[in-house]
Design an enzyme around this catalytic site. Structure first.
Site, PDB file in Angstrom:
ATOM      1  N   SER A  72       6.384   2.136   3.858  1.00 29.04           N
ATOM      2  CA  SER A  72       5.926   1.187   4.639  1.00 29.04           C
ATOM      3  C   SER A  72       6.311  -0.142   4.189  1.00 29.04           C
ATOM      4  O   SER A  72       5.575  -0.611   3.002  1.00 29.04           O
ATOM      5  CB  SER A  72       4.514   0.819   4.602  1.00 29.04           C
ATOM      6  OG  SER A  72       4.389   1.589   6.148  1.00 29.04           O
ATOM      7  N   GLU A  85       5.199  -5.434   1.486  1.00 32.14           N
ATOM      8  CA  GLU A  85       4.337  -4.039   0.414  1.00 32.14           C
ATOM      9  C   GLU A  85       5.323  -4.463  -0.732  1.00 32.14           C
ATOM     10  O   GLU A  85       4.430  -4.451  -1.639  1.00 32.14           O
ATOM     11  CB  GLU A  85       3.890  -2.925   1.056  1.00 32.14           C
ATOM     12  CG  GLU A  85       2.933  -3.185   2.099  1.00 32.14           C
ATOM     13  CD  GLU A  85       2.364  -1.672   2.841  1.00 32.14           C
ATOM     14  OE1 GLU A  85       2.421  -0.971   2.039  1.00 32.14           O
ATOM     15  OE2 GLU A  85       2.153  -1.386   3.216  1.00 32.14           O
ATOM     16  N   ARG A 126      -3.668  -4.218   1.942  1.00 34.74           N
ATOM     17  CA  ARG A 126      -3.066  -4.252   1.005  1.00 34.74           C
ATOM     18  C   ARG A 126      -2.749  -5.001  -0.435  1.00 34.74           C
ATOM     19  O   ARG A 126      -1.855  -5.717  -0.811  1.00 34.74           O
ATOM     20  CB  ARG A 126      -1.970  -3.810   1.580  1.00 34.74           C
ATOM     21  CG  ARG A 126      -1.727  -2.945   2.312  1.00 34.74           C
ATOM     22  CD  ARG A 126      -1.617  -1.506   2.054  1.00 34.74           C
ATOM     23  NE  ARG A 126      -1.524  -0.542   3.213  1.00 34.74           N
ATOM     24  CZ  ARG A 126      -2.826  -0.253   3.825  1.00 34.74           C
ATOM     25  NH1 ARG A 126      -3.679  -0.725   3.758  1.00 34.74           N
ATOM     26  NH2 ARG A 126      -2.557   0.936   5.066  1.00 34.74           N
TER      27      ARG A 126
END
Length: 356
Positions: free
Chosen positions: A255, A351, A175
């Protein structure tokens, strides 16, 4: 990393105007900017660089699916709306497919499946745009973007250069990419190329897919049946819709936390105290922990805190219940992070990008 001298990056003007960004972020947070432009032609890139010099800060927005916006954005907001999809090359080992940065990600994946350019189907239904996907190195159901990446073209706003970047240049990690560490407003991704594998094989290692009765042999499917990319695409969409809320119905950014990675010793210590701990071995010997499990075990799934809340089917997802601000969402996120660290000694990392 190579520079392009493409003359198409000059010759068009842009006129900024104030705008409401509430509909431009999937959390649905109230936000506005004093100056906004829409980039829908690569010929506007030089004009965009001129504008950048006139503003104290720059925010580049794709689908707004991975940001937490303040009520007032400082400086210039740039909404990327470049369009176009094409097959660049048909190699023995791969289809090379290019998509402009403003293309909707899920629509692009669906187009690839329809054309037989297989390899992205595990990434179906991820909200956002093609141009935002490399920034986050999106991943789901056993596949990461970096595994299907060929190259991208990006405009450096201050150096006024169009640059071709390889995977090595992008420095992909979990990520993560080089773009998340650059000064905000430095880069505008213009287009992305993908190397989609030939011959293609389905990736069914993720537990939800491995258990899916349609994708795997069993009483409902003869063992000789062949799993197609369309089968995988449909299964991923079905699973995601069952687990995750639609941003068009209730504001969310998918998320909200990364799955934390710990070393083997810390994982063993946690397992001794919490035998049902969910973890996945990593190639480097570490372990990825399921952040959703950690949050759920702390009692946060479905919990409401003012106008913000935790989704009742997926503890990783924070939702705007109506009228939430960035402070509401970040306050809830902070409380979750503290609880998880107090109980497990594990720090959860957000995130989404939080815009100051």
């Amino acid at each position: 990393m190579s520079q392009s001298s493409d003359p198409a990056v000059s010759g068009a003007s842009l006129t900024p105007a104030p705008c409401d960004l509430t509909a431009s972020n999937t959390l649905g947070l109230p936000s506005h900017a004093p100056a906004c432009v829409t980039l829908d032609d690569s010929a506007q890139l030089t004009a965009l660089s001129d504008l950048v010099l006139q503003h104290p800060a720059v925010l580049v927005l794709g689908g707004g699916s991975n940001v937490v916006l303040p009520e007032r954005v400082a400086g210039l907001a740039v909404r990327v709306a470049l369009r176009g999809i094409r097959l660049v090359e048909e190699r023995p080992d791969a289809w090379i497919v290019e998509a402009a940065a403003g293309e909707n990600w899920h629509d692009f994946v669906a187009r690839c499946v329809e054309q037989g350019w297989n390899g992205l189907e595990n990434l179906a239904l991820i909200p956002g745009t093609v141009g935002a996907a490399p920034v986050q190195n999106i991943g789901a159901y056993g596949v990461e973007l970096a595994e299907r990446f060929d190259s991208l073209m990006a405009w450096h706003l201050y150096d006024r250069r169009l640059i071709r970047m390889t995977a090595q240049d992008c420095r992909y990690a979990y990520r993560d990419s080089v773009f998340k560490h650059a000064e905000p407003g430095t880069w505008v991704i213009v287009s992305v190329r993908f190397a989609l594998p030939r011959p293609w094989q389905p990736v069914l290692t993720y537990p939800d897919l491995a258990r899916d009765p349609i994708l795997n042999p069993g009483p409902r499917r003869p063992t000789e049946a062949v799993v197609s990319a369309r089968d995988v695409f449909d299964a991923v969409c079905r699973i995601r819709r069952a687990k995750l809320p639609d941003p068009a119905v209730i504001g969310n950014a998918g998320s909200f936390f990364k799955n934390p990675i710990v070393d083997a010793a810390q994982r063993e210590d946690l397992l001794a105290r919490f035998p049902t701990l969910v973890s996945y071995a990593q190639p480097d010997g570490g372990y990825k922990l399921a952040a959703g499990w950690l949050i759920d075990q702390c009692g946060w799934k479905g919990k409401i805190q003012g106008a913000a809340g935790v989704h009742d089917r997926q503890a990783l997802v924070l939702v705007n219940r109506g009228g939430a601000t960035a402070d509401d969402i970040l306050g809830l996120a902070g409380a979750i992070q503290r609880d998880v660290e107090d109980r497990y000694g594990v720090k959860l990392e957000r995130e989404p990008v939080v815009v100051a």
